[in-house]
Design an enzyme around this catalytic site. Sequence first.
Site, mmCIF file in Angstrom:
data_model
loop_
_atom_site.group_PDB
_atom_site.id
_atom_site.type_symbol
_atom_site.label_atom_id
_atom_site.label_comp_id
_atom_site.label_asym_id
_atom_site.label_seq_id
_atom_site.Cartn_x
_atom_site.Cartn_y
_atom_site.Cartn_z
ATOM 1 N N HIS A 1 0.811 -1.218 0.000
ATOM 2 C CA HIS A 1 0.000 0.000 0.000
ATOM 3 C C HIS A 1 0.847 1.273 0.000
ATOM 4 C CE1 HIS A 1 -3.160 -2.834 1.258
ATOM 5 N NE2 HIS A 1 -4.016 -1.934 0.816
ATOM 6 N N ALA A 2 2.171 1.151 0.008
ATOM 7 C CA ALA A 2 3.056 2.323 0.059
ATOM 8 C C ALA A 2 2.845 3.253 -1.131
ATOM 9 C CB ALA A 2 4.516 1.883 0.128
#
Length: 172
Positions: free
Chosen positions: A107-108
């Site tokens: 999800h970065a």
Amino acid sequence: MKLEGKKIIQLVSDDFEDLELWYPVLRCREEGATVDIVGEKANKEYIGKYGVPIVSDLAFDEIDAENYDAILVPGGWSPDKLRRYEDVLQMVRVLNEQNKPIGQICHAGWVLISAKILKGKTVTSTPGIKDDMENAGATWVNEPVVVDGNLVSSRRPPDLPDYMREFIKVLS
């Protein structure tokens, strides 16, 4: 030691994906890099999704990104918190403008979306944010790791060996 003399920012906030933060930190340190753990506050304990803690070395507002060689953004729910800090977005923008490595997993990508640096890039991430990545102007591919210039992106914990191999190669 491929990364001797290199300085890396490892961003942190609560609910990071434990492996996606710790594995890169340990691999980079094994290769000789200095990895500073950087959170909203210095000397604060942050807790991962599975309960593994880490203590920050420095606060966001203490960082001059120009003094670093790379940045790592962890996955988990942490990126949704990190993207709300202008200091974080500015760090990412500065390193991107200087063509220095930016590592992002899972999800970065949300942080890179908010920093507005994905237009025209080819990336990967957890499939759950594929639409977000594409809406930010990136081409998304379902691969364990993707390198596009200074950007090194990966999907999830099973891809960590591929991710770190490529991140270390780009940084060295």
